[in-house]
Design an enzyme around this catalytic site. Structure first.
Site, mmCIF file in Angstrom:
data_model
loop_
_atom_site.group_PDB
_atom_site.id
_atom_site.type_symbol
_atom_site.label_atom_id
_atom_site.label_comp_id
_atom_site.label_asym_id
_atom_site.label_seq_id
_atom_site.Cartn_x
_atom_site.Cartn_y
_atom_site.Cartn_z
ATOM 1 N N THR A 226 -3.303 5.334 -3.871
ATOM 2 C CA THR A 226 -2.254 6.100 -3.204
ATOM 3 C C THR A 226 -0.929 5.954 -3.925
ATOM 4 O O THR A 226 -0.113 6.867 -3.913
ATOM 5 C CB THR A 226 -2.088 5.630 -1.757
ATOM 6 O OG1 THR A 226 -1.961 4.228 -1.765
ATOM 7 C CG2 THR A 226 -3.269 6.029 -0.941
ATOM 8 N N THR A 227 -0.701 4.799 -4.537
ATOM 9 C CA THR A 227 0.543 4.631 -5.278
ATOM 10 C C THR A 227 0.483 5.384 -6.595
ATOM 11 O O THR A 227 1.400 6.111 -6.949
ATOM 12 C CB THR A 227 0.801 3.145 -5.565
ATOM 13 O OG1 THR A 227 0.619 2.425 -4.368
ATOM 14 C CG2 THR A 227 2.194 2.931 -6.072
ATOM 15 N N ASP B 24 0.840 -1.191 0.000
ATOM 16 C CA ASP B 24 0.000 0.000 0.000
ATOM 17 C C ASP B 24 0.879 1.246 0.000
ATOM 18 O O ASP B 24 1.671 1.459 0.916
ATOM 19 C CB ASP B 24 -0.883 -0.048 1.245
ATOM 20 C CG ASP B 24 -1.815 1.135 1.314
ATOM 21 O OD1 ASP B 24 -2.358 1.482 0.261
ATOM 22 O OD2 ASP B 24 -1.964 1.706 2.393
ATOM 23 N N ASP C 185 -8.714 -0.619 1.903
ATOM 24 C CA ASP C 185 -8.685 0.088 0.614
ATOM 25 C C ASP C 185 -9.932 -0.230 -0.190
ATOM 26 O O ASP C 185 -10.600 0.655 -0.709
ATOM 27 C CB ASP C 185 -7.465 -0.350 -0.211
ATOM 28 C CG ASP C 185 -6.222 0.398 0.214
ATOM 29 O OD1 ASP C 185 -6.296 1.109 1.234
ATOM 30 O OD2 ASP C 185 -5.196 0.274 -0.464
#
Lengths: 533, 536
Positions: free
Chosen positions: A99-100, A66, A392
């Site tokens: 988020t990445t 994550d 997530d």
């Protein structure tokens, strides 16, 4: 520019430093790209995990995929890198996933910008180009998003696909169908609210990941008091937040002063009497289960046992709030008015075993808005990562329930956006068009990285995708298919992403890149002196 | 160093521990001061104008600020040099007085000192330079008054106001949405402005921000946004036609200020005390209820029991509301702040049309929005944005724009931006210089040159050839007698600032010139710097 060489020494505090112009820009580019490269390899279904070892004494180890978790745990010094860490945190708070990709996209935008700056294009021109390109991409994104909100069955299918896509890049990928069902069921239960607190995740080591399950009811990780009924049907529950040890006198400055032993005994008896009264009042609500946030001492516990009431002590605050949500009771602190207190209700309360542990299980609850997901797995690391992945997925799903637009994944959206940006660049006169082309290249980097991480021939696949999108802009569904290692039909493969995630990622990445590009001077204050460092 | 000798030829010391102090004297001192001031102003020079760059400042604890606002940069830079500090003060006072133009004033001061340096080399006495500057400043101010134009606006006609705010915002990172934000600022200022008295109380405009969402989501709330939630999770999330009681006393048994003890010596007393305690809570809630309040806002905390009683009596409540917010709430809703429960009655309650709790994203952040207050003079601008730095910078930019709008309400005169006003002044000063006999003439010419630095930097930052564009516009100003020509930073194709709608407030510009000249005079008058040398 002739800067006096002693500028930093003479004007600023000692230990402060300043970087100007090209140097400053270089420092921020390098920092931002380093951070982007750090998380780059975790992108996509074949992305790799990272091990993070904490600095504290326990040397705890986290294994994760994550982006937000990785960046949160890395201590960065470079100011530009901090900006990127910050946007991934915001993405996490706002939509929970992507988020990445937001960091990678921002990093790529800066990498392209660096090239342009080296060609002596003013950063402000690049920013102007990026802004227009982002606007065009956004318009395209809005165009291509599909909405299935009116058709419940199709919408559920969309949600399942999104969940599968999100989970496929995580440790749960083996069981993604199972977990996608779990997550979708849990989120649909919330009936449109985004309050994820109502979904409780309990982690119990042991068993395999496959053994994880969604429980309709609510599970409280507590034990039932001794000698009290272990199983209650048609339970009436009073959810309370009150002291069940000796009640303190809240009037300031009160204290007990006595002159003989008998008086002490009297007061003790009075205290006991007070407790008994309280318990009686509680029992008078006509309940058969009492859940308290604070401790319940032995004496009241015994009283409850005598009255045949199940008493559960020390449920933490979240537990209490959730229980109130599930059972529909209100959280009470005074007990003088039994008629007006809303009691919680549920069909069965029983003790259940998960692995080695005993827990209390509430099923058939009145409101049924909350539920519990029990995660099982081989080790704590696996469970932690599974929880993050599930979190997530739940976040994305709950956001999708609100904004039900979806788009295809696998780099499809990026290719679509890149195409319109390219077209815009071709139409635009002036240096801005170079920045637009750079923007399109940065967007195309996302499918490229997905391919690279999967060990595929990225140049070949991305160019094939590009051709497919150019040939038929309106109905192309080509995206990266990492399973077969080629270009695949995203609709058939069911690779969907939430519109909101992509949208937020695009905007915050552009904003962050713009912010870093605008900087031409970095002034660092002298680090604060700390004791014992 | 300073040594004196008595009549016997023995040295004695005048300054205590003089060997440990460093001292610079005379022309050397003036020059080194000028160096320092120049260094500081040079940092800001690249931030000037719509294409100005930002600065990234890292604080002592590693926290980051990215900004374009001159006052903020200087404040965060932690300047140590004494003269540098003077410049920091300068931009601060511009910030306090006007709110905008903090970069411009520092750049101007730096330019004036740079010119003074050249004059010093030619042997002109610093005070003569200062005097010349003073005279030049007067001429420039006069010229500003002449070229200023006044415009009318009312509650409906505020197009010019918006355009002036847009000029301020265009140099910031929020430039992309300047129209929307400028409209918001003007609306906010006009709704709190007292057009009769020509005054605006900026305290009534609250800037609040929350990370997340997009910049476009920034909204003007006709009311107040509180970063709090209801005290009990099961209280209603939406209230209509609310009567608000504002309390500054906690929902707890009272604590007398005098030191006291309550001794419990037997069972009856124990019982009595317990009854008393419960009675307190009941009375408090009852008093709130009796006054007719439907929402209680309290500065302090509640006891669990009180919290539940409130909930039980259908009386929603908010706890731990800060003092500033409390006052703002009282102003907006027309409530009186009540320090004791006994004093609570219906006449002291405030009113709001709606109060609702909103939540954001996936985290459990909640906020209360209080809208439709009778005294709509308190407004909140609620900023959203990609990250914390963005929000902070947006807030600073909006503050600048709000100040500009306020200044326009106070004084309707404007001058044209883009360096047009500076060039017009520069031409006027140069013309006036020829009529002045004496050395001051040189100083006045230097002043004119310093004025040119602003359009010069504007052009430089915009990637235009600085000297060429400056001279071109300046000759055109001369030939056409048109003081509204400026540097075309945005590449629009016209130099006429009236067409580009680039306005600045007259008082802002005047203040810049006056402050810069004053600081310059002050620095020029220093001829001796004594400071303790650093400890090892």
């Amino acid at each position: 520019m002739a800067i006096p060489s002693n500028f930093t020494q003479s004007v600023l505090h000692q230990g402060a430093s300043e970087e100007k112009g090209e140097n400053a820009r270089l420092a921020s580019f390098v920092g931002a790209m380093a951070i982007a490269d750090l998380v780059k390899s975790t992108l996509g279904p074949k992305g790799m995990d990272k091990i993070l070892q904490s600095l504290s004494r326990g040397r705890e180890v986290t294994v994760t995929n994550d982006g937000a978790t990785i960046l949160k745990s890395v201590y960065v010094e470079n100011p530009a890198a901090k900006v990127l860490v910050d946007i991934s945190k915001t993405q996490d708070d706002e939509v929970g996933d992507g988020t990445t990709s937001v960091v990678v996209l921002a990093g790529e935008l800066l990498r392209e910008a660096e090239q342009l700056v080296n060609q002596k294009i003013h950063p402000m021109v690049i920013i102007a180009g990026y802004r227009e390109a982002a606007e065009a991409s956004r318009a395209r994104l809005l165009e291509i998003a599909r909405d299935n909100k009116d058709d419940a069955a199709k919408f559920r299918e969309d949600l399942l696909n999104i969940a599968r896509t999100t989970l496929s890049s995580k440790i749960l990928t083996q069981e993604k169908n199972h977990f996608a069902e779990l997550a979708v069921d849990a989120v649909l239960r919330l009936k449109g609210s985004t309050n994820l607190d109502a979904i409780q995740i309990i982690k119990k080591p042991g068993g395999t990941i496959k053994d994880s399950f969604l429980d309709e009811g609510f599970i409280l990780d507590k034990k039932i008091g001794v000698g009290q009924p272990k199983c209650i049907e048609n339970a009436k529950i009073l959810v309370a937040n009150t002291a069940m040890d000796t009640d303190k006198v809240k009037i300031y400055g009160a204290r007990v002063r006595v002159d003989s032993m008998t008086k002490v005994a009297d007061i003790e008896a009075a205290e006991k009497e007070k407790m008994r009264e309280k318990c009686e009042k509680i029992v008078a609500h006509g309940i058969n289960c009492f859940v308290n946030r604070q401790l319940i001492y032995n004496f009241p516990e015994q009283l409850f046992a005598d009255a045949g009431v199940m008493a559960i002590e020390h449920a933490d605050f979240d537990g209490i709030e959730r229980l109130a949500l599930v059972t529909g009771g209100e959280i009470t602190s005074t007990f003088d008015d039994p008629a007006n207190v809303k009691l919680g209700q549920c069909a069965v309360i029983e003790e259940m075993m998960i692995g080695e542990d005993r827990m209390i299980h509430f099923s058939g609850c009145a409101l049924n808005e909350a539920c519990t997901i029990v995660l099982r797995g081989a080790s704590h690391h696996v469970l932690d990562e599974a929880e993050r992945s599930l979190h997530d997925a739940l976040c994305v799903l709950s956001q999708t329930v609100q904004d039900s637009r979806v788009i295809y994944g696998g780099g499809w959206a990026e290719m679509q956006m890149a195409r319109v940006v390219d077209e815009l660049g071709a139409r635009t006169p002036g240096k801005k068009s170079l920045a637009m082309q750079a923007f399109a290249r940065a967007l195309r980097q996302i499918p490229t990285i997905i391919c690279d991480n999967a060990g595929l021939d990225s140049a070949e696949i991305v160019s094939q995708m590009r051709a497919a999108h150019a040939a038929d802009p309106a109905s192309a569904t080509a995206g990266v298919d990492v399973v077969t290692g080629g270009v695949g039909d995203m609709q058939q493969l069911g690779i969907f992403e939430a519109f909101k995630v992509k949208h937020a990622a695009l905007l915050s990445a552009t904003e962050a890149a713009e912010m870093i590009l605008r900087v031409d001077d970095i002034i660092r204050a002298a680090p604060r002196q700390r004791e014992g460092m | 160093m300073s040594l004196a000798f008595d009549e016997f030829g023995r040295p004695f010391i005048i300054i205590r521990e003089q060997e440990r102090k460093s001292r610079v004297k005379g022309i050397e001192a003036v020059k080194s001061n000028i160096q320092a001031a120049k260094a500081v102003s040079r940092v800001l020079r690249t931030s000037l104008g719509p294409k100005g760059m930002d600065k990234l400042l890292q604080g002592p604890d590693g926290d980051i600020v990215i900004t374009n606002d001159g006052a903020t940069i200087l404040e965060q830079m932690e300047v140590e040099n004494q003269i540098g500090k003077l410049l920091v003060e300068l931009s601060k006072s511009q910030d306090h007085e006007i709110g905008d133009g903090t970069t411009g004033v520092t750049v101007m001061a730096g330019a004036l000192l740079e010119q003074a340096e050249g004059l010093l080399d030619r042997g002109i006495h610093p005070l003569r330079i200062a005097e010349g500057y003073e005279m030049a400043c007067k001429v420039a101010l006069q010229r500003l008054d002449d070229i200023a134009s006044e415009f009318e606006f009312g509650a409906e006609r505020h197009e010019e106001l918006i355009k002036t705010c847009m000029t301020t915002l265009s140099s910031k990172i929020v430039g992309r949405h300047k129209r929307q934000l400028a409209e918001m600022c003007v609306k906010a200022v006009l709704s709190v402005a007292d057009l009769e008295r020509r005054d605006v109380n900026l305290d009534l405009i609250k800037l609040d921000g929350k990370v997340g969402g997009r910049l476009e989501d920034t909204a003007l709330v006709n009311g107040i946004v509180l970063d709090k939630d209801m005290s009990h999770p099961q209280m209603p999330k939406q209230l209509n036609d609310v009567k608000i009681a504002i309390l500054t006393c906690p929902f707890e048994p009272p604590k007398p200020k005098t030191k006291h003890k309550v001794d419990i010596s037997d069972v009856e007393q124990f019982e009595a005390l317990r009854q008393q305690e419960q009675q307190y809570f009941r009375d408090m809630v009852q008093q709130c209820k009796d006054s007719g309040a439907t929402l209680v806002i309290c500065q302090w905390g509640f006891d669990d029991e009180a919290n539940h009683l409130l909930m039980h009596n259908n009386l929603p409540a908010v706890r731990w509301v800060g003092g500033v917010e409390l006052e703002l709430l009282a102003l907006a809703t027309g409530a009186r702040i009540v320090p004791r429960f006994q004093e609570l009655n219906a006449s002291k309650l405030g009113y709001a049309k709606s109060v609702k709790e909103i939540s954001f994203g996936t985290t459990r952040d909640r906020m209360l929005v209080i809208e439709g207050t009778p005294n709509s003079r308190a407004v909140t601008i609620f900023v959203r944005g990609g990250n914390k730095m963005m929000i902070e910078e947006t807030k600073r930019s909006l503050h600048d724009a709000l100040c500009v709008a306020r200044n326009l309400v106070r004084d309707r005169r404007i001058v044209y931006g883009g360096g047009a006003a500076e060039m017009a002044c520069s031409l006027a000063v140069e013309a006036a210089a020829d009529k002045v006999p004496g050395v001051e003439q040189y100083a006045m010419r230097a002043f004119a040159d310093a004025l040119d630095v602003v359009p010069l930097s504007l052009a430089e930052n915009s990637g235009l050839p600085p000297i060429e564009s400056l001279t071109e516009v300046k000759t055109r100003q001369m030939q056409e007698g048109n003081p509204y020509l400026g540097v075309d930073c945005n590449d629009v194709g016209t130099c006429d600032m009236r067409e580009q709608n680039v306005f600045e407030t007259l008082i802002g510009k005047k203040q810049q010139l006056m402050l810069a000249t004053q600081v310059c005079k002050m620095i020029l008058k220093i001829d001796d710097v004594i400071k303790p040398s650093e400890y090892d």
